[in-house]
Scaffold this active site. Structure first.
Site, PDB file in Angstrom:
ATOM      1  N   THR A   1       0.855  -1.191   0.000  1.00 35.75           N
ATOM      2  CA  THR A   1       0.000   0.000   0.000  1.00 35.75           C
ATOM      3  C   THR A   1       0.888   1.236   0.000  1.00 35.75           C
ATOM      4  O   THR A   1       2.037   1.181   0.432  1.00 35.75           O
ATOM      5  CB  THR A   1      -0.925   0.035   1.248  1.00 35.75           C
ATOM      6  OG1 THR A   1      -1.728   1.217   1.210  1.00 35.75           O
ATOM      7  CG2 THR A   1      -0.140   0.029   2.559  1.00 35.75           C
TER       8      THR A   1
ATOM      9  N   LYS B   1      -3.701   3.400   6.272  1.00 36.26           N
ATOM     10  CA  LYS B   1      -4.183   2.021   6.143  1.00 36.26           C
ATOM     11  C   LYS B   1      -3.219   1.061   6.823  1.00 36.26           C
ATOM     12  O   LYS B   1      -3.627   0.111   7.491  1.00 36.26           O
ATOM     13  CB  LYS B   1      -4.314   1.632   4.656  1.00 36.26           C
ATOM     14  CG  LYS B   1      -5.477   2.264   3.933  1.00 36.26           C
ATOM     15  CD  LYS B   1      -5.624   1.615   2.564  1.00 36.26           C
ATOM     16  CE  LYS B   1      -6.798   2.177   1.796  1.00 36.26           C
ATOM     17  NZ  LYS B   1      -7.045   1.452   0.546  1.00 36.26           N
TER      18      LYS B   1
ATOM     19  N   GLU C   1      -4.542   0.679 -10.517  1.00 38.42           N
ATOM     20  CA  GLU C   1      -5.929   0.576 -10.060  1.00 38.42           C
ATOM     21  C   GLU C   1      -6.862   0.608 -11.264  1.00 38.42           C
ATOM     22  O   GLU C   1      -7.101   1.662 -11.838  1.00 38.42           O
ATOM     23  CB  GLU C   1      -6.266   1.686  -9.068  1.00 38.42           C
ATOM     24  CG  GLU C   1      -7.488   1.304  -8.265  1.00 38.42           C
ATOM     25  CD  GLU C   1      -7.637   2.095  -6.977  1.00 38.42           C
ATOM     26  OE1 GLU C   1      -8.767   2.463  -6.666  1.00 38.42           O
ATOM     27  OE2 GLU C   1      -6.625   2.332  -6.313  1.00 38.42           O
TER      28      GLU C   1
ATOM     29  N   ASP D   1      -8.736  -2.754  -0.890  1.00 36.03           N
ATOM     30  CA  ASP D   1      -9.456  -1.769  -1.678  1.00 36.03           C
ATOM     31  C   ASP D   1     -10.750  -1.428  -0.950  1.00 36.03           C
ATOM     32  O   ASP D   1     -11.406  -2.319  -0.401  1.00 36.03           O
ATOM     33  CB  ASP D   1      -9.761  -2.305  -3.079  1.00 36.03           C
ATOM     34  CG  ASP D   1      -9.700  -1.169  -4.074  1.00 36.03           C
ATOM     35  OD1 ASP D   1      -8.590  -0.839  -4.514  1.00 36.03           O
ATOM     36  OD2 ASP D   1     -10.756  -0.569  -4.350  1.00 36.03           O
TER      37      ASP D   1
ATOM     38  N   PHE E   1      -8.025   9.662   7.386  1.00 35.33           N
ATOM     39  CA  PHE E   1      -7.748  10.114   6.012  1.00 35.33           C
ATOM     40  C   PHE E   1      -9.048  10.087   5.220  1.00 35.33           C
ATOM     41  O   PHE E   1     -10.091   9.638   5.715  1.00 35.33           O
ATOM     42  CB  PHE E   1      -6.688   9.207   5.356  1.00 35.33           C
ATOM     43  CG  PHE E   1      -7.183   7.823   5.048  1.00 35.33           C
ATOM     44  CD1 PHE E   1      -7.269   6.860   6.034  1.00 35.33           C
ATOM     45  CD2 PHE E   1      -7.574   7.474   3.749  1.00 35.33           C
ATOM     46  CE1 PHE E   1      -7.732   5.579   5.755  1.00 35.33           C
ATOM     47  CE2 PHE E   1      -8.038   6.196   3.456  1.00 35.33           C
ATOM     48  CZ  PHE E   1      -8.120   5.249   4.461  1.00 35.33           C
ATOM     49  N   GLY E   2      -8.965  10.537   3.995  1.00 33.25           N
ATOM     50  CA  GLY E   2     -10.094  10.445   3.067  1.00 33.25           C
ATOM     51  C   GLY E   2     -11.380  11.005   3.656  1.00 33.25           C
ATOM     52  O   GLY E   2     -11.413  12.130   4.187  1.00 33.25           O
TER      53      GLY E   2
ATOM     54  N   ASP F   1     -12.975  10.195   6.277  1.00 32.52           N
ATOM     55  CA  ASP F   1     -13.160  10.005   7.728  1.00 32.52           C
ATOM     56  C   ASP F   1     -13.881  11.170   8.418  1.00 32.52           C
ATOM     57  O   ASP F   1     -14.739  10.934   9.268  1.00 32.52           O
ATOM     58  CB  ASP F   1     -11.804   9.764   8.415  1.00 32.52           C
ATOM     59  CG  ASP F   1     -11.355   8.310   8.302  1.00 32.52           C
ATOM     60  OD1 ASP F   1     -12.181   7.456   7.936  1.00 32.52           O
ATOM     61  OD2 ASP F   1     -10.183   8.033   8.575  1.00 32.52           O
TER      62      ASP F   1
ATOM     63  N   LYS G   1     -11.302   3.879  15.782  1.00 32.09           N
ATOM     64  CA  LYS G   1     -11.845   3.625  14.438  1.00 32.09           C
ATOM     65  C   LYS G   1     -11.830   2.121  14.153  1.00 32.09           C
ATOM     66  O   LYS G   1     -12.771   1.581  13.569  1.00 32.09           O
ATOM     67  CB  LYS G   1     -11.021   4.396  13.387  1.00 32.09           C
ATOM     68  CG  LYS G   1     -11.482   4.138  11.967  1.00 32.09           C
ATOM     69  CD  LYS G   1     -10.645   4.885  10.927  1.00 32.09           C
ATOM     70  CE  LYS G   1     -11.040   4.463   9.511  1.00 32.09           C
ATOM     71  NZ  LYS G   1     -10.185   5.033   8.476  1.00 32.09           N
TER      72      LYS G   1
ATOM     73  N   ARG H   1     -12.427  -1.724   7.204  1.00 37.37           N
ATOM     74  CA  ARG H   1     -11.096  -2.313   6.987  1.00 37.37           C
ATOM     75  C   ARG H   1     -10.744  -3.249   8.145  1.00 37.37           C
ATOM     76  O   ARG H   1     -10.231  -4.351   7.920  1.00 37.37           O
ATOM     77  CB  ARG H   1     -10.064  -1.178   6.872  1.00 37.37           C
ATOM     78  CG  ARG H   1      -8.644  -1.641   6.620  1.00 37.37           C
ATOM     79  CD  ARG H   1      -7.783  -0.484   6.175  1.00 37.37           C
ATOM     80  NE  ARG H   1      -8.379   0.172   5.020  1.00 37.37           N
ATOM     81  CZ  ARG H   1      -9.014   1.353   5.073  1.00 37.37           C
ATOM     82  NH1 ARG H   1      -9.065   2.042   6.181  1.00 37.37           N
ATOM     83  NH2 ARG H   1      -9.581   1.850   3.998  1.00 37.37           N
TER      84      ARG H   1
HETATM   85  P1  IMP Z   1      -8.748   2.989  -1.931  1.00 38.36           P
HETATM   86  O1  IMP Z   1      -8.891   2.918  -3.423  1.00 38.36           O
HETATM   87  O2  IMP Z   1      -8.961   1.684  -1.248  1.00 38.36           O
HETATM   88  O3  IMP Z   1      -7.497   3.665  -1.469  1.00 38.36           O
HETATM   89  O4  IMP Z   1      -9.937   3.872  -1.360  1.00 38.36           O
HETATM   90  C1  IMP Z   1     -10.644   4.762  -2.171  1.00 38.36           C
HETATM   91  C2  IMP Z   1     -10.949   6.031  -1.447  1.00 38.36           C
HETATM   92  O5  IMP Z   1     -11.978   5.787  -0.495  1.00 38.36           O
HETATM   93  C3  IMP Z   1      -9.794   6.633  -0.669  1.00 38.36           C
HETATM   94  O6  IMP Z   1      -9.061   7.511  -1.441  1.00 38.36           O
HETATM   95  C4  IMP Z   1     -10.504   7.372   0.430  1.00 38.36           C
HETATM   96  O7  IMP Z   1     -10.846   8.656  -0.036  1.00 38.36           O
HETATM   97  C5  IMP Z   1     -11.754   6.550   0.629  1.00 38.36           C
HETATM   98  N1  IMP Z   1     -11.595   5.649   1.770  1.00 38.36           N
HETATM   99  C6  IMP Z   1     -11.329   4.331   1.768  1.00 38.36           C
HETATM  100  N2  IMP Z   1     -11.239   3.864   3.015  1.00 38.36           N
HETATM  101  C7  IMP Z   1     -11.447   4.914   3.813  1.00 38.36           C
HETATM  102  C8  IMP Z   1     -11.457   5.066   5.222  1.00 38.36           C
HETATM  103  O8  IMP Z   1     -11.223   4.143   6.021  1.00 38.36           O
HETATM  104  N3  IMP Z   1     -11.719   6.299   5.662  1.00 38.36           N
HETATM  105  C9  IMP Z   1     -11.961   7.348   4.840  1.00 38.36           C
HETATM  106  N4  IMP Z   1     -11.945   7.274   3.535  1.00 38.36           N
HETATM  107  C10 IMP Z   1     -11.686   6.052   3.029  1.00 38.36           C
END
Ligand code: IMP
Length: 198
Positions: A18, A23, A47, A76, A152-153, A155, A176, A182
């Site tokens: 990763t 994560k 991806e 993912d 992140f993201g 959250d 969390k 996850r």
């Molecule tokens: P990824 O492709 O698995 O990295 O996840 C896609 C997108 O979903 C990430 O860029 C985050 O914006 C969002 N995301 C995935 N998991 C989480 C999380 O646990 N918290 C917040 N956003 C998440």
């Protein structure tokens, strides 16, 4: 699927491919509960776009194992918002980059049904091409405003049903991981990994 080689040299160690340190920290916290050690391999995997996050995870884990020739996991995930027909779902990272938290809040402006879920797929593969996927879901809602600087993201705008009024962004990693998508997928993986190696 064949059984694991008893001379497997890695013990209860797994390599998490990763680029996302958040994560990885979540994985380290959860897998420690099962005495599974995890090392991060910071590597970008291609991806692909697909409506199903399991398909994306499968393709990525096969690519990762080919590159590093070690037992690996990739993960993912996506945010699925009910009022938007499951959008952004598998397109979450693209949508996060393009419109961010503010864009999602704007799309839900005036919408009463703010229910949403995060889904996660952890895909494991070893150099013998033993491939297995594990799923985790957390149900919750999109908050009215972004709160918290943790994680992140998405959250800061996601409140899990188990903790109404508190977003993932307002929680520590350990908090969390009590309910996250996850963490749930990783727990399924850890239980299986331990029994597979027993
Ligand atoms: P990824 O492709 O698995 O990295 O996840 C896609 C997108 O979903 C990430 O860029 C985050 O914006 C969002 N995301 C995935 N998991 C989480 C999380 O646990 N918290 C917040 N956003 C998440």
């Amino acid at each position: 699927m064949s059984t694991i080689n008893k001379n497997f040299p890695y013990g209860r160690l797994i390599f998490f491919v990763t680029e996302n340190a958040h994560k990885f920290n979540e994985a380290r916290s959860v897998l420690a509960e099962y005495n599974v050690a995890v090392a991060m391999i910071k590597m970008r995997t291609l991806e692909v776009q697909d409506d199903d996050i399991e398909n994306i995870a499968r393709i990525r884990v096969l690519q990762a194992v080919r590159e590093v020739n070690l037992p690996v996991i990739v993960e993912d995930a996506g945010l699925f918002i009910d009022a938007l027909g499951g959008f952004p779902g598998p397109y979450s990272s693209y949508v996060y980059r393009k419109i961010g938290l503010g864009g999602i809040l704007k799309l839900l402006n005036g919408v009463n049904d703010r229910s949403a879920k995060f889904k996660s797929v952890v895909a494991f593969c070893d150099p013998n091409n033993n491939l297995k996927c594990f799923h985790g879901i957390v149900e919750g809602r999109i908050s009215l405003e972004a709160r918290g600087s943790g994680g992140f993201g998405f959250d800061p705008i996601f409140e899990p049903n188990e903790s109404p009024g508190k977003t993932f962004g307002e929680m520590t990693t350990e908090e969390k991981c009590r309910f996250s998508h996850r963490a749930r997928a990783l727990r399924e993986f850890a239980k299986w990994y331990r029994s597979w190696q027993a």
